[in-house]
Motif scaffolding. Structure first.
Motif, PDB file in Angstrom:
ATOM      1  N   LEU A   6       0.402  -1.150   0.240  1.00 27.45           N
ATOM      2  CA  LEU A   6       0.085  -0.238  -0.073  1.00 27.45           C
ATOM      3  C   LEU A   6       0.339   1.156  -0.362  1.00 27.45           C
ATOM      4  CD1 LEU A   6      -2.479  -1.270   2.262  1.00 27.45           C
ATOM      5  CD2 LEU A   6      -3.055  -1.698   0.245  1.00 27.45           C
ATOM      6  N   ASP A   7      -0.060   2.504  -0.601  1.00 34.07           N
ATOM      7  CA  ASP A   7       0.909   3.026  -0.734  1.00 34.07           C
ATOM      8  C   ASP A   7       0.945   4.124   0.809  1.00 34.07           C
ATOM      9  OD1 ASP A   7       2.160   3.126  -3.085  1.00 34.07           O
ATOM     10  OD2 ASP A   7       0.718   4.255  -3.758  1.00 34.07           O
ATOM     11  N   VAL A   8       1.650   5.164   1.742  1.00 37.25           N
ATOM     12  CA  VAL A   8       1.131   6.149   2.704  1.00 37.25           C
ATOM     13  C   VAL A   8       0.687   7.200   1.825  1.00 37.25           C
ATOM     14  CG1 VAL A   8       1.686   7.485   4.337  1.00 37.25           C
ATOM     15  CG2 VAL A   8       3.111   5.656   3.627  1.00 37.25           C
ATOM     16  N   GLN A   9      -0.815   7.546   2.299  1.00 42.63           N
ATOM     17  CA  GLN A   9      -1.238   8.779   1.643  1.00 42.63           C
ATOM     18  C   GLN A   9      -1.380   9.800   2.714  1.00 42.63           C
ATOM     19  OE1 GLN A   9      -5.319   6.315   1.622  1.00 42.63           O
ATOM     20  NE2 GLN A   9      -4.176   5.935  -0.416  1.00 42.63           N
ATOM     21  N   TYR A  10      -1.331   9.463   3.642  1.00 41.07           N
ATOM     22  CA  TYR A  10      -0.743  10.564   5.029  1.00 41.07           C
ATOM     23  C   TYR A  10      -0.586  10.194   6.070  1.00 41.07           C
ATOM     24  CZ  TYR A  10      -2.448  14.823   8.230  1.00 41.07           C
ATOM     25  OH  TYR A  10      -2.362  15.696   8.922  1.00 41.07           O
ATOM     26  N   ARG A  11       0.410  11.712   6.596  1.00 42.60           N
ATOM     27  CA  ARG A  11       1.186  11.280   7.757  1.00 42.60           C
ATOM     28  C   ARG A  11       0.845  12.657   8.505  1.00 42.60           C
ATOM     29  NH1 ARG A  11       5.227   7.311   8.621  1.00 42.60           N
ATOM     30  NH2 ARG A  11       6.163   7.775   5.680  1.00 42.60           N
ATOM     31  N   HIS A  12       0.679  11.839  10.012  1.00 43.97           N
ATOM     32  CA  HIS A  12       0.334  12.936  11.262  1.00 43.97           C
ATOM     33  C   HIS A  12       1.354  12.478  12.108  1.00 43.97           C
ATOM     34  CE1 HIS A  12      -0.366  15.993  14.145  1.00 43.97           C
ATOM     35  NE2 HIS A  12      -1.036  16.835  12.815  1.00 43.97           N
ATOM     36  N   PRO A  13       2.679  13.257  12.511  1.00 45.63           N
ATOM     37  CA  PRO A  13       3.315  12.621  13.331  1.00 45.63           C
ATOM     38  C   PRO A  13       2.757  13.240  14.965  1.00 45.63           C
ATOM     39  CG  PRO A  13       4.156  14.337  12.333  1.00 45.63           C
ATOM     40  CD  PRO A  13       2.879  13.526  11.671  1.00 45.63           C
ATOM     41  N   ALA A  14       2.799  12.820  16.185  1.00 39.46           N
ATOM     42  CA  ALA A  14       1.890  13.536  17.445  1.00 39.46           C
ATOM     43  C   ALA A  14       3.085  15.023  17.217  1.00 39.46           C
ATOM     44  CB  ALA A  14       1.722  12.747  18.492  1.00 39.46           C
ATOM     45  N   ASP A  15       2.505  15.539  17.503  1.00 41.05           N
ATOM     46  CA  ASP A  15       3.116  17.213  18.188  1.00 41.05           C
ATOM     47  C   ASP A  15       3.325  17.615  19.529  1.00 41.05           C
ATOM     48  OD1 ASP A  15       0.759  18.265  18.585  1.00 41.05           O
ATOM     49  OD2 ASP A  15       1.204  19.753  16.973  1.00 41.05           O
ATOM     50  N   GLY A  16       2.826  16.774  20.572  1.00 41.86           N
ATOM     51  CA  GLY A  16       2.765  17.177  21.713  1.00 41.86           C
ATOM     52  C   GLY A  16       1.447  18.142  22.084  1.00 41.86           C
ATOM     53  N   THR A  17       1.014  18.023  21.487  1.00 41.33           N
ATOM     54  CA  THR A  17      -0.191  19.163  21.725  1.00 41.33           C
ATOM     55  C   THR A  17      -1.781  17.638  22.801  1.00 41.33           C
ATOM     56  OG1 THR A  17      -0.084  20.484  19.685  1.00 41.33           O
ATOM     57  CG2 THR A  17      -2.074  20.535  20.529  1.00 41.33           C
ATOM     58  N   SER A  49      -1.152  10.851  16.761  1.00 42.21           N
ATOM     59  CA  SER A  49      -0.111   9.915  15.713  1.00 42.21           C
ATOM     60  C   SER A  49      -0.893   9.892  14.605  1.00 42.21           C
ATOM     61  CB  SER A  49       0.764   9.499  16.084  1.00 42.21           C
ATOM     62  OG  SER A  49       1.924  10.061  16.996  1.00 42.21           O
ATOM     63  N   LEU A  50      -0.844   9.055  13.313  1.00 44.96           N
ATOM     64  CA  LEU A  50      -2.102   8.868  12.272  1.00 44.96           C
ATOM     65  C   LEU A  50      -1.108   8.401  10.781  1.00 44.96           C
ATOM     66  CD1 LEU A  50      -3.347  10.333  10.096  1.00 44.96           C
ATOM     67  CD2 LEU A  50      -5.006  10.961  11.818  1.00 44.96           C
ATOM     68  N   LEU A  51      -1.369   7.660  10.368  1.00 45.13           N
ATOM     69  CA  LEU A  51      -0.822   7.230   9.202  1.00 45.13           C
ATOM     70  C   LEU A  51      -1.912   6.028   8.515  1.00 45.13           C
ATOM     71  CD1 LEU A  51       2.238   6.119   7.817  1.00 45.13           C
ATOM     72  CD2 LEU A  51       1.070   3.797   8.773  1.00 45.13           C
ATOM     73  N   MET A  52      -2.549   7.346   7.544  1.00 45.34           N
ATOM     74  CA  MET A  52      -3.378   6.571   6.187  1.00 45.34           C
ATOM     75  C   MET A  52      -2.121   5.524   5.394  1.00 45.34           C
ATOM     76  SD  MET A  52      -6.063   9.780   5.957  1.00 45.34           S
ATOM     77  CE  MET A  52      -6.308  10.174   7.829  1.00 45.34           C
ATOM     78  N   VAL A  53      -2.997   4.697   4.777  1.00 47.29           N
ATOM     79  CA  VAL A  53      -2.196   3.318   3.995  1.00 47.29           C
ATOM     80  C   VAL A  53      -3.501   3.302   2.268  1.00 47.29           C
ATOM     81  CG1 VAL A  53      -0.260   3.428   4.804  1.00 47.29           C
ATOM     82  CG2 VAL A  53      -2.028   1.839   5.236  1.00 47.29           C
ATOM     83  N   GLY A  54      -2.747   2.848   1.819  1.00 50.34           N
ATOM     84  CA  GLY A  54      -4.237   1.915   0.339  1.00 50.34           C
ATOM     85  C   GLY A  54      -3.354   2.264  -0.730  1.00 50.34           C
ATOM     86  N   TRP A  55      -4.135   2.019  -1.542  1.00 53.51           N
ATOM     87  CA  TRP A  55      -3.766   2.002  -3.076  1.00 53.51           C
ATOM     88  C   TRP A  55      -4.704   2.708  -4.408  1.00 53.51           C
ATOM     89  CZ3 TRP A  55      -5.118  -3.111  -2.294  1.00 53.51           C
ATOM     90  CH2 TRP A  55      -4.149  -4.354  -1.642  1.00 53.51           C
ATOM     91  N   PRO A  56      -3.632   4.015  -4.901  1.00 50.65           N
ATOM     92  CA  PRO A  56      -4.318   5.244  -5.333  1.00 50.65           C
ATOM     93  C   PRO A  56      -5.714   5.219  -6.012  1.00 50.65           C
ATOM     94  CG  PRO A  56      -1.617   4.928  -5.630  1.00 50.65           C
ATOM     95  CD  PRO A  56      -2.560   3.622  -5.036  1.00 50.65           C
ATOM     96  N   GLY A  57      -6.646   5.369  -6.041  1.00 57.13           N
ATOM     97  CA  GLY A  57      -8.011   5.111  -7.165  1.00 57.13           C
ATOM     98  C   GLY A  57      -8.604   3.976  -6.084  1.00 57.13           C
ATOM     99  N   ALA A  58      -8.208   3.722  -5.162  1.00 59.12           N
ATOM    100  CA  ALA A  58      -9.053   2.630  -3.940  1.00 59.12           C
ATOM    101  C   ALA A  58      -9.685   3.607  -3.565  1.00 59.12           C
ATOM    102  CB  ALA A  58      -8.271   1.528  -3.508  1.00 59.12           C
ATOM    103  N   ALA A  59     -11.166   3.046  -2.922  1.00 56.47           N
ATOM    104  CA  ALA A  59     -12.221   4.110  -3.075  1.00 56.47           C
ATOM    105  C   ALA A  59     -12.350   3.375  -1.125  1.00 56.47           C
ATOM    106  CB  ALA A  59     -13.812   3.321  -3.406  1.00 56.47           C
ATOM    107  N   TRP A  60     -11.180   3.086  -0.580  1.00 55.50           N
ATOM    108  CA  TRP A  60     -11.433   2.489   0.499  1.00 55.50           C
ATOM    109  C   TRP A  60      -9.652   2.953   1.094  1.00 55.50           C
ATOM    110  CZ3 TRP A  60      -7.512  -0.268   2.892  1.00 55.50           C
ATOM    111  CH2 TRP A  60      -6.295  -1.639   1.504  1.00 55.50           C
ATOM    112  N   HIS A  61      -9.631   3.299   2.478  1.00 59.43           N
ATOM    113  CA  HIS A  61      -7.953   3.534   2.845  1.00 59.43           C
ATOM    114  C   HIS A  61      -7.936   2.616   4.292  1.00 59.43           C
ATOM    115  CE1 HIS A  61      -9.488   8.165   4.214  1.00 59.43           C
ATOM    116  NE2 HIS A  61      -8.880   7.488   4.992  1.00 59.43           N
ATOM    117  N   LEU A  62      -7.208   2.613   4.597  1.00 55.64           N
ATOM    118  CA  LEU A  62      -6.952   1.838   6.236  1.00 55.64           C
ATOM    119  C   LEU A  62      -6.123   3.099   7.167  1.00 55.64           C
ATOM    120  CD1 LEU A  62      -7.363  -0.014   8.063  1.00 55.64           C
ATOM    121  CD2 LEU A  62      -4.236  -0.983   7.413  1.00 55.64           C
TER     122      LEU A  62
END
Length: 143
Positions: free
Chosen positions: A31-42, A47-60
């Motif tokens: 799968l490809d990394v679609q988005y990543r957000h590290p926790a910044d202490g706020t 922290s999150l990581l979104m993965v999936g295939w480009p063009g798919a109708a879903w992501h994890l």
């Protein structure tokens, strides 16, 4: 507007270790990394990581809150099934295992007959199914 078949689906799960699950889903499954957000202490920032295939109708979406971690609690029936419409490549299974996956027997023997089940680093199950979702001889059709 009501939801329909074109609606995008997000599957969100807690994770203990985003690095480990990234290796499994990205380096292992492909799968490809679609988005990543590290926790910044706020406070309240995950922290999150979104993965999936480009063009798919879903992501994890895999989430970790360092201030208040949620322990993953998968059951034997929490499956993410990928329909390959053909044999499960041995090299794909080996690659997933090299990147933190573990091949396990399925709770439901149907999946052992029609695919390969692998456990991710958080304990969730991925099934690589030889079947397809659609029409044809080996198709899985909803009732």
């Amino acid at each position: 507007m009501p939801a329909d078949a074109s609606a995008h689906l997000r599957i969100a799960r807690p994770s203990r270790d985003l690095g480990a699950v990234e290796r499994f889903w990205v380096s292992g499954l492909g799968l490809d990394v679609q988005y990543r957000h590290p926790a910044d202490g706020t406070p309240g920032r995950h922290s999150l990581l979104m993965v999936g295939w480009p063009g798919a109708a879903w992501h994890l979406e895999l989430v970790h809150d360092p201030a208040a971690p949620v322990e993953p609690r998968p059951t034997p029936e929490d499956l993410l099934v990928v329909y390959l419409d053909g044999p499960v490549p041995a090299d794909l299974v080996e690659r997933i295992e090299r990147h933190g996956g573990r091949r396990v027997p399925a709770h439901n023997p149907y999946w052992d007959e029609w695919g390969v089940t692998l456990r991710d680093p958080d304990g969730y199950l991925l099934v690589l199914s030889t079947r397809n979702w659609g029409s044809g001889r080996h198709a899985v059709r909803p009732e």
